[in-house]
Scaffold this motif. Structure first.
Motif, PDB file in Angstrom:
ATOM      1  N   LEU A 226      13.275  21.111   3.296  1.00  0.00           N
ATOM      2  CA  LEU A 226      14.123  22.056   4.071  1.00  0.00           C
ATOM      3  C   LEU A 226      14.996  22.033   3.390  1.00  0.00           C
ATOM      4  N   ILE A 227      15.354  22.056   2.023  1.00  0.00           N
ATOM      5  CA  ILE A 227      16.574  22.850   1.264  1.00  0.00           C
ATOM      6  C   ILE A 227      14.831  23.827   0.358  1.00  0.00           C
ATOM      7  N   GLU A 228      13.823  23.863   0.453  1.00  0.00           N
ATOM      8  CA  GLU A 228      12.917  24.531  -0.267  1.00  0.00           C
ATOM      9  C   GLU A 228      13.426  26.378   0.406  1.00  0.00           C
ATOM     10  N   LYS A 229      13.160  25.799   1.812  1.00  0.00           N
ATOM     11  CA  LYS A 229      13.173  26.788   2.802  1.00  0.00           C
ATOM     12  C   LYS A 229      14.426  27.165   3.394  1.00  0.00           C
ATOM     13  N   HIS A 230      15.704  26.829   2.817  1.00  0.00           N
ATOM     14  CA  HIS A 230      16.841  27.213   2.887  1.00  0.00           C
ATOM     15  C   HIS A 230      17.352  28.617   2.142  1.00  0.00           C
ATOM     16  N   LYS A 231      16.498  27.634   0.382  1.00  0.00           N
ATOM     17  CA  LYS A 231      16.316  29.142  -0.220  1.00  0.00           C
ATOM     18  C   LYS A 231      16.165  29.600  -0.069  1.00  0.00           C
ATOM     19  N   GLU A 232      14.830  29.544   0.523  1.00  0.00           N
ATOM     20  CA  GLU A 232      13.753  30.768   0.367  1.00  0.00           C
ATOM     21  C   GLU A 232      14.384  31.836   1.289  1.00  0.00           C
ATOM     22  N   TYR A 233      15.034  31.363   2.294  1.00  0.00           N
ATOM     23  CA  TYR A 233      15.587  32.306   3.130  1.00  0.00           C
ATOM     24  C   TYR A 233      16.832  32.957   2.927  1.00  0.00           C
ATOM     25  N   GLY A 234      17.643  32.621   2.210  1.00  0.00           N
ATOM     26  CA  GLY A 234      19.181  32.614   2.043  1.00  0.00           C
ATOM     27  C   GLY A 234      20.527  32.184   2.008  1.00  0.00           C
ATOM     28  N   VAL A 235      19.237  30.994   3.294  1.00  0.00           N
ATOM     29  CA  VAL A 235      20.662  30.607   4.148  1.00  0.00           C
ATOM     30  C   VAL A 235      21.377  29.671   4.375  1.00  0.00           C
ATOM     31  N   GLN A 236      22.956  29.417   4.231  1.00  0.00           N
ATOM     32  CA  GLN A 236      23.734  28.853   3.789  1.00  0.00           C
ATOM     33  C   GLN A 236      23.420  27.467   5.055  1.00  0.00           C
ATOM     34  N   SER A 237      23.547  26.113   4.273  1.00  0.00           N
ATOM     35  CA  SER A 237      23.392  24.842   5.048  1.00  0.00           C
ATOM     36  C   SER A 237      24.256  23.759   4.339  1.00  0.00           C
ATOM     37  N   MET A 238      23.881  22.995   5.676  1.00  0.00           N
ATOM     38  CA  MET A 238      25.207  21.976   4.950  1.00  0.00           C
ATOM     39  C   MET A 238      24.260  20.665   6.218  1.00  0.00           C
ATOM     40  N   PHE A 239      24.070  19.234   5.587  1.00  0.00           N
ATOM     41  CA  PHE A 239      23.608  18.027   6.172  1.00  0.00           C
ATOM     42  C   PHE A 239      24.997  17.359   6.164  1.00  0.00           C
ATOM     43  N   PHE A 240      24.865  16.647   7.281  1.00  0.00           N
ATOM     44  CA  PHE A 240      26.427  15.751   7.955  1.00  0.00           C
ATOM     45  C   PHE A 240      25.258  14.375   8.363  1.00  0.00           C
ATOM     46  N   PHE A 241      25.267  13.276   7.319  1.00  0.00           N
ATOM     47  CA  PHE A 241      24.246  12.078   7.121  1.00  0.00           C
ATOM     48  C   PHE A 241      25.761  11.252   7.742  1.00  0.00           C
ATOM     49  N   GLN A 242      24.882  10.437   8.961  1.00  0.00           N
ATOM     50  CA  GLN A 242      25.936   9.306   8.971  1.00  0.00           C
ATOM     51  C   GLN A 242      25.779   8.537   8.041  1.00  0.00           C
ATOM     52  N   TYR A 243      26.803   7.631   8.049  1.00  0.00           N
ATOM     53  CA  TYR A 243      26.875   6.335   6.579  1.00  0.00           C
ATOM     54  C   TYR A 243      27.647   5.508   7.450  1.00  0.00           C
ATOM     55  N   ALA A 244      27.466   4.654   8.552  1.00  0.00           N
ATOM     56  CA  ALA A 244      27.804   3.686   9.203  1.00  0.00           C
ATOM     57  C   ALA A 244      27.151   2.696   9.619  1.00  0.00           C
ATOM     58  N   ASP A 245      27.740   1.885  10.290  1.00  0.00           N
ATOM     59  CA  ASP A 245      27.112  -0.023  10.301  1.00  0.00           C
ATOM     60  C   ASP A 245      26.346   0.155  11.555  1.00  0.00           C
ATOM     61  N   TYR A 246      24.999  -0.591  11.152  1.00  0.00           N
ATOM     62  CA  TYR A 246      24.464  -0.657  12.329  1.00  0.00           C
ATOM     63  C   TYR A 246      25.231  -1.018  13.644  1.00  0.00           C
ATOM     64  N   SER A 247      24.459  -0.025  15.137  1.00  0.00           N
ATOM     65  CA  SER A 247      25.121  -0.729  16.271  1.00  0.00           C
ATOM     66  C   SER A 247      24.247   0.001  17.543  1.00  0.00           C
ATOM     67  N   THR A 248      24.774  -0.210  18.549  1.00  0.00           N
ATOM     68  CA  THR A 248      24.179  -0.120  19.707  1.00  0.00           C
ATOM     69  C   THR A 248      22.815   1.986  19.620  1.00  0.00           C
ATOM     70  N   TYR A 249      24.130   2.555  19.309  1.00  0.00           N
ATOM     71  CA  TYR A 249      23.773   4.161  19.074  1.00  0.00           C
ATOM     72  C   TYR A 249      23.983   3.894  17.624  1.00  0.00           C
TER      73      TYR A 249
END
Length: 431
Positions: A226-249
């Motif tokens: 994905l990072i390579e494709k974003h570079k190839e097409y000159g797209v601004q990208s953002m990655f939103f990581f969940q960094y939380a304790d395990y739960s039902t959802y």
């Protein structure tokens, strides 16, 4: 400079006029309640009140910007040429509706303060929205209104100065499950094998084993590509990581897993990394702050942006919580199961809290496309056609087009080749 005369300068009036003229149209403005100052002004000027003073450019005001709190408003949809609008004015007004009140209604999410039945995740249902009911959900009407107003002003004031803005595309990748099989721990892995076997998902059992012995790559681990494709097409990208304790959802990898930490760090070297707030963090300021702090410690920089799990925005409480947790950028404003413009705009805006009558210091970046809304589509052509329609609407107003896809969907090829579709979106809608 554009001068606006009104009978009363309120926080609502200041908020919406600044947004329309400064943020959208790039016009410097000032406001006055003194008739003599208005008459003396020789440049472009507007009267925004109940009655025109002379033969000036006049927009007849609704009461909305001069009220406080929430009232049960009667809204009737009309048209400005071919564009839906509401809060109609009389014939004397130079435009047929109160653009400022209508824009405030959309941006403030006024209707979400009114009584409504939330869905199972506590969300405002898109089918109850004014835009959906009246068929303009897929139009950034606030932006369209603003540029039509600009055209009218340029006819009256040819010398009016304004700054032309540029179209912008941002691709957001939601990472609430970074890996399908790897790094889940012994208990979760064994439980997964047992469940897949019980439901006779034998091909999935085999795939899991091949991934675990490093014979095949985990299907959700598509970050480098994905990072390579974003570079190839000159797209601004953002990655939103969940960094939380395990739960039902909330079922991402453990925050203590070093491989997971390394993944986040490596992505942060090439793209903006922000927080995907956990399901459990809704209405929990302490947990929001903790998740933000954890992620910040991993990437060694401040985390400014957030997306709330399942787009669970509870207006206005969610934004108060985000401000308290010191987030300055939000990317949750949109509908999970419908493409279009929840706030009627493709332009980032600051959140206005009607209950407190104050603008909060958090910028809301509305998205137009969420991959969940595309899940029931049967054909690639239909997906691209519908997204192309949104793209054209945003392009026509030089707005900000934001799409949200998950690494999880992009690693799934059972029905459609989502990677192929996504790469066509990157190629087609970045210009």
């Amino acid at each position: 400079m554009l001068l606006i005369y009104t009978h009363k300068i309120t926080p609502r009036f200041t908020y919406i006029t600044k947004h329309i003229f400064t943020n959208v149209l790039g016009i410097e403005i000032t406001a006055t309640t003194k008739i003599e100052d208005f008459i003396k002004h020789s440049g472009a000027k507007i009267t925004y009140t109940k009655q025109a003073l002379q033969n000036e450019f006049f927009i007849r005001s609704n009461d909305l910007l001069f009220e406080q709190g929430i009232n049960d408003l009667e809204i009737k949809i009309s048209n400005w040429d071919t564009v839906p609008c509401f809060f109609s004015t009389g014939e004397r007004s130079n435009i047929p509706f109160d653009i400022f009140s209508a824009s405030f209604y959309m941006l403030s999410r006024y209707e979400e303060y009114l009584p409504h039945v939330k869905d199972i995740h506590g969300r405002y249902p898109y089918k109850e929205s004014l835009a959906f009911i009246n068929g303009f959900l897929q139009k950034p009407v606030v932006d369209i209104w603003a540029f039509k107003l600009l055209d009218n002003l340029k006819e009256r004031f040819p010398e009016l100065e304004y700054k032309k803005r540029k179209y912008k595309y941002t691709s957001i990748i939601d990472v609430t499950t970074s890996h399908c099989f790897k790094y889940k721990g012994i208990i979760r892995t064994l439980s997964g094998i047992v469940l897949d076997t019980a439901y006779l998902k034998l091909s999935r059992v085999l795939q899991r084993i091949l991934v675990l012995v490093n014979y095949k790559k985990d299907p959700y681990d598509n970050f480098s590509e994905l990072i390579e494709k974003h570079k190839e097409y000159g797209v601004q990208s953002m990655f939103f990581f969940q960094y939380a304790d395990y739960s039902t959802y909330d079922k991402n990898i453990s925050v203590n897993n070093n491989k997971f930490k390394y993944l986040i760090k490596s992505v942060a070297d090439y793209s903006i990394v922000s927080l995907a707030g956990s399901y459990a963090s809704l209405n929990n300021r302490a947990l929001l702050k903790e998740e933000k702090k954890r992620l910040s410690n991993v990437i060694n920089r401040k985390v400014k942006g957030i997306r709330l799990r399942y787009n669970r925005v509870d207006v206005p409480d969610s934004y108060r919580d985000l401000v308290e947790a010191e987030f300055t950028e939000d990317y949750t404003m949109g509908y999970t199961h419908a493409i279009g413009f929840r706030a009627g705009t493709s332009t980032p805006f600051y959140f206005y809290d009607i209950s407190l009558e104050v603008q909060h210091p958090i910028k809301v970046h509305p998205f137009a496309v969420h991959d969940y809304a595309l899940a029931d589509y049967k054909k690639e052509e239909q997906i691209l056609n519908d997204i192309n329609s949104l793209y054209k609407e945003v392009r026509n107003v030089d707005g900000s087009f934001i799409s949200i896809f998950s690494n999880e969907l992009l690693g799934n090829t059972r029905k459609l080749n989502w990677k192929k579709i996504y790469y066509k979106i990157l190629n087609n809608f970045n210009v």
